[in-house]
Write a protein that holds these residues in place. Structure first.
Motif, PDB file in Angstrom:
ATOM      1  N   UNK A 207       0.184  40.381  19.807  1.00 49.05           N
ATOM      2  CA  UNK A 207       0.186  41.800  20.172  1.00 49.05           C
ATOM      3  C   UNK A 207      -0.812  41.998  21.307  1.00 49.05           C
TER       4      UNK A 207
ATOM      5  N   UNK B 267       6.849  52.914  14.185  1.00 48.01           N
ATOM      6  CA  UNK B 267       7.904  53.038  13.188  1.00 48.01           C
ATOM      7  C   UNK B 267       7.755  54.356  12.430  1.00 48.01           C
TER       8      UNK B 267
ATOM      9  N   UNK C 143       2.295  50.264  17.888  1.00 47.51           N
ATOM     10  CA  UNK C 143       2.310  49.207  16.868  1.00 47.51           C
ATOM     11  C   UNK C 143       1.242  48.158  17.171  1.00 47.51           C
ATOM     12  N   UNK C 144       0.650  47.636  16.117  1.00 45.79           N
ATOM     13  CA  UNK C 144      -0.263  46.498  16.261  1.00 45.79           C
ATOM     14  C   UNK C 144       0.171  45.403  15.292  1.00 45.79           C
ATOM     15  N   UNK C 145       1.464  45.311  15.126  1.00 47.73           N
ATOM     16  CA  UNK C 145       2.034  44.384  14.158  1.00 47.73           C
ATOM     17  C   UNK C 145       2.881  43.365  14.918  1.00 47.73           C
TER      18      UNK C 145
ATOM     19  N   UNK D 265      14.539  52.398   9.391  1.00 48.51           N
ATOM     20  CA  UNK D 265      14.973  53.703   9.893  1.00 48.51           C
ATOM     21  C   UNK D 265      15.084  53.694  11.414  1.00 48.51           C
TER      22      UNK D 265
ATOM     23  N   UNK E 107       7.351  39.375   6.360  1.00 51.30           N
ATOM     24  CA  UNK E 107       5.929  39.170   6.632  1.00 51.30           C
ATOM     25  C   UNK E 107       5.493  37.787   6.155  1.00 51.30           C
TER      26      UNK E 107
ATOM     27  N   UNK F 259      -5.343  44.051  12.079  1.00 50.18           N
ATOM     28  CA  UNK F 259      -4.596  45.311  12.043  1.00 50.18           C
ATOM     29  C   UNK F 259      -3.842  45.516  10.735  1.00 50.18           C
TER      30      UNK F 259
ATOM     31  N   UNK G 184      -3.913  49.169   9.211  1.00 55.93           N
ATOM     32  CA  UNK G 184      -3.031  50.076   9.948  1.00 55.93           C
ATOM     33  C   UNK G 184      -1.557  49.785   9.634  1.00 55.93           C
ATOM     34  N   UNK G 185      -1.228  48.496   9.556  1.00 53.38           N
ATOM     35  CA  UNK G 185       0.175  48.135   9.318  1.00 53.38           C
ATOM     36  C   UNK G 185       0.602  48.458   7.883  1.00 53.38           C
TER      37      UNK G 185
ATOM     38  N   UNK H 237       6.655  55.060   4.577  1.00 55.75           N
ATOM     39  CA  UNK H 237       8.080  55.122   4.221  1.00 55.75           C
ATOM     40  C   UNK H 237       8.275  55.544   2.770  1.00 55.75           C
TER      41      UNK H 237
ATOM     42  N   UNK I  57      10.806  58.985   3.133  1.00 54.52           N
ATOM     43  CA  UNK I  57      12.144  58.501   3.506  1.00 54.52           C
ATOM     44  C   UNK I  57      12.763  57.659   2.400  1.00 54.52           C
TER      45      UNK I  57
END
Lengths: 647, 198
Positions: A513, A548, A573-575, A623, B34, B53, B56-57, B64, B138
């Motif tokens: 990233x 996302x 994003x940081x993934x 989504x 993952x 991160x 955050x992830x 969701x 969602x």
């Protein structure tokens, strides 16, 4: 004709052999071993080598895994690439700037990996553009083109971008001699007015290129190059053809002389002459493009190069007579042997570096051209490889005492001994092989497991796809005494040359990233709260974020017909492996692909009123289909104010 | 107190210092997409990702299912816990220095209560995150809640959540264990002494 028939029968026999081996599943016939298991990379496992193939007329670079032959990536370089916005986005357009303006296409030829001490080090890959002379540098941690430099006073940048053993220089040379500097002269005044140019491009420790000096040479076609290594470090070799200096119907007129020349250039001597002020400053305009530290491409218009001539800098260039329009010039791992591919020659001449130095010391010259002494062929030759196949082009080395030369006309690879200069093995290539590549095969330390044939003609090798067929590469095992064909795989564009390196050299250095807190793009939007839309006259700037699974803002009003809408999109994003895309109806530019943490800008010119959707083009999440938004376009002069929504 | 008891209490106090250096708890998340894993580290004064991160992830994925965002700055326990641990270290060293049995019982008692309270609080915290979900989320799976286990593994949709004490947490457990054993030993010895003299 007899030869062709024999080959055809050989091929037929080979096919039968494979069929029998395949059906029987038992011991392969002819000691060929189990080719399938030799190239099989189980699901989830990695290839052992990266293999970089020139995209040729695609202008790009193919990246494959070996031994599987699986395509991993195409790196956009010299051609616009609408797939990710390369050359369309505001941040990358400058990469394709030249002194001729924006050039959307290029002809990439020779990938060359950077070296330290004559060994591939995995820092960068250089690649030349033949049509509008340029050299690009690709960063091997991001697989992204980070720099492109134009080569002035040159035409047809073919003998390029071969590096010196510590990547002090990457070189460029004129394949199509032209009036230098350019001038409005009759074409048939070639002999008086046309010249070649050998350019040495300095590579800084951080990779940044700059044209150190250019050597003005007689107007031949400088075709390929390799630098010396070990004892011959400090020298570079360039083949030339058309020593006849024909300017029309070269296929006949440039094929008359028995011998053309390899130019041996003592670049350390050239450095001295430049340092002594023996160069002349030419007003050469060229463009130098690179990513600045904000990851935005900028173009510098450069002015002036230092030109030196063999006449004013003695002991710098020598000509080695070499039979029949030589193509490749390849220096063996010891640095002492220089093999030439005389494409119309009956032998492969192998020059001796040691003998060349002796001949220079003894002034064993047979003539001189424009201040360049011509050495005596018999005094410098180490050996001639007899019966090398028809149309020998290029040679690579396995580091175990053997050389492998591609023969275009007889469509085969010929293996010969560096001690006896005798052919010890040969294998058919399907068809009309051009370059060939052994990972590290032009360095001091080759990884001599495979040679890859890069073929020019495909014909019946794959399922047919209309008149235009993919080019074809072949993976051939060279670990034993006999070469054996393991795998065919199609390649993108035309891979003139290719180079490989062990995956372990660069695999763990791959960027996953771009850290958002290091994003210095002046138009980046680092939080959704900062997302906004601003009008500046007829320009509307949308500062947009993606994560996302939404855009911010995703409802934009107040845009008018005739505006230029700049979407500055930042992927928050940081993934790992979560890019987002951005596309909007009727864009005359391209889409954007945004890597995590990256900011890119695309311009949209709305021409009709209405409400237009934009959406994410890179399937990002469960989504993804919901990741969309609308822009309302009102008539010019409308009173609808700029408005947008944020969370 | 025996000399050996005092040495053990001093050791237990110093051991507790590891809490400031290593995480207390570790929650690992594995899912098909993952392969590299995601993870949370519960530290004495912070919650961070295992990788830069990850937090955050994880927050991004949690939105969701309507889970609240994990914001370390808004969790008061993370401000309170380091003070408690520091006081326990100082008090433990004081117990070792004075050799006072009453102080020892008090120290062990507070330490045990604090440890159990911490675990209960952690469980309640994860219960809250796993159960109090945004009704507009969602992804809504009837009957599904997302509380990770305190110890062990649990399948939460596409993720397997695995939770274990980390080095800091283990150090605290060993520390409170030593304290308790010493306290029991000292209590028995004191009772025997009392019987002998009585």
């Amino acid at each position: 004709m007899i030869r062709t028939t024999k080959f055809a029968m050989g091929l037929a026999a080979g096919v039968v052999t494979l069929l029998v081996a395949g059906c029987g599943g038992g011991t392969p016939i002819g000691g060929n071993g189990d080719a399938a298991s030799a190239v099989y990379v189980a699901p989830g496992e990695y290839d052992e080598f990266y293999f970089f193939t020139s995209g040729g007329f695609s202008g790009q670079l193919g990246v494959y895994g070996l031994p599987s032959g699986r395509l991993l990536k195409q790196v956009p370089i010299f051609s616009q690439w609408a797939e990710n916005g390369w050359g369309y986005s505001e941040e990358t357009k400058a990469m394709l700037e030249t002194s001729y303006g924006f050039v959307p296409w290029g002809d990439s030829h020779h990938p060359e990996l950077s070296q330290t001490d004559g060994v591939i080090d995995g820092r960068w890959l250089f690649i030349n553009e033949n049509n509008t002379p340029r050299i690009a540098r690709i960063d091997l941690t991001t697989f992204e083109t980070v720099e492109i430099i134009e080569i002035p006073n040159s035409a047809g940048n073919h003998a390029s971008p071969f590096v010196t053993q510590n990547t002090e220089y990457t070189v460029a040379a004129t394949r199509f001699s032209v009036p230098t500097p350019q001038a409005d002269v009759p074409i048939d005044s070639y002999k008086e007015n046309f010249s070649g140019m050998l350019s040495f491009v300095k590579v800084a420790d951080n990779g940044r290129m700059n044209i150190a000096f250019q050597i003005l040479v007689p107007g031949y076609n400088y075709d390929l190059s390799h630098s010396g290594k070990g004892p011959s470090h400090g020298w570079s070799f360039f083949t030339s053809y058309n020593s006849e200096q024909a300017n029309t119907l070269l296929e006949v007129n440039a094929s008359q002389n028995d011998k053309d020349y390899i130019a041996a250039v003592n670049w350390m001597r050239a450095e001295e002459c430049v340092a002594n002020g023996q160069g002349e400053r030419w007003a050469s305009n060229y463009v130098h493009n690179y990513f600045d530290d904000r990851h935005i491409a900028v173009s510098d218009m450069e002015n002036g190069t230092t030109v030196i001539t063999p006449a004013t800098c003695s002991d710098m260039v020598y000509y080695l007579p070499t039979p029949k329009s030589p193509h490749g010039v390849d220096v063996d791992p010891s640095g002492l042997l220089i093999a030439a591919g005389g494409k119309l020659a009956a032998v492969i001449p192998v020059h001796s570096f040691t003998k060349m130095i002796q001949a220079i010391e003894n002034e064993d010259f047979i003539g001189e051209v424009e201040g360049i002494p011509i050495l005596r062929y018999e005094s410098i030759i180490a050996g001639e490889v007899k019966n090398p196949g028809l149309g020998p082009l290029h040679t690579e080395f396995d580091g175990k005492g053997y050389a492998y030369t591609s023969a275009f006309i007889s469509s085969e690879i010929v293996k010969w001994s560096l001690e006896t200069f005798e052919v010890v093995d040969r294998i058919d290539a399907y068809y009309s092989i051009g370059h060939l590549s052994i990972p590290g095969g032009d360095t001091r330390e080759p990884w001599g497991k495979w040679v890859i044939a890069l073929n020019k003609t495909t014909k019946d090798r794959y399922l047919p796809t209309g008149p235009e067929l993919a080019h074809s590469a072949q993976l051939i095992d060279i670990s034993g005494d006999k070469m054996r064909l393991l795998l065919d795989f199609p390649t993108v564009g035309e891979p003139h040359y290719a180079q490989g390196l062990p995956a372990s050299l660069i695999k763990d250095k791959q960027v996953r990233i771009y850290p958002l807190d290091e994003n210095d793009h002046p138009l980046a939007t680092k939080t959704e709260a900062e997302a906004r839309v601003e009008r500046e006259g007829r320009n509307v700037h949308v500062y947009m974020t993606t994560i996302r699974t939404h855009f911010v803002p995703d409802n934009i009003e107040g845009v008018q017909v005739g505006d230029s809408v700049f979407f500055h999109v930042t992927n928050l994003e940081q993934d790992w492996d979560v890019p987002h895309g951005f596309a909007i109806t009727g864009a005359n530019t391209s889409e954007l692909l945004l890597m995590p943490g990256e900011t890119r800008t695309i311009v949209w010119l709305p021409t009709r009123i209405g409400v237009y959707p934009f959406y994410c083009t890179d399937f990002c999440s469960a989504l993804h289909q919901e990741m969309q938004g609308y822009v309302r376009v009102s008539p010019r002069g409308s009173s609808v104010p700029i408005s947008f929504n944020t969370p | 107190m025996l000399r050996s008891s005092r040495v053990l209490i001093a050791t237990a106090s110093i051991l507790l210092g590891l809490v400031f250096m290593f995480p207390l708890w570790r929650i690992e998340l594995q899912a098909p997409q993952y392969p590299e894993g995601l993870g949370l580290l519960i530290k004495v004064s912070d919650i961070t990702g295992v990788k830069p991160h990850d937090l955050q992830n994880i927050n991004g994925l949690n939105h969701y299912i309507g889970m609240k965002t994990i914001e370390p700055d808004s969790i008061p326990e993370l401000r309170f816990m380091p003070v408690f641990v520091a006081v326990m270290i100082a008090a433990g060293l004081l117990v070792a220095a004075t050799g006072n049995r009453v102080l020892l019982y008090l120290w062990v008692g507070v330490f045990l209560i604090g440890s159990v309270a911490g675990l209960v609080d952690f469980w309640l915290w994860s219960y809250d995150y796993g159960h109090n979900l945004d009704p507009t989320a969602a992804i809504k799976v009837p009957g599904m809640t997302y509380q990770p286990p305190l110890i062990g593994s649990k399948q939460l949709l596409n993720f397997v959540a695995t939770s274990w004490p980390a080095l800091g947490g283990l150090a605290a457990m060993v520390s409170v264990g030593i304290g308790s054993l010493v306290a029991i030993g000292e209590w028995r010895r004191a009772r025997k002494g009392a019987e002998a003299t009585g």
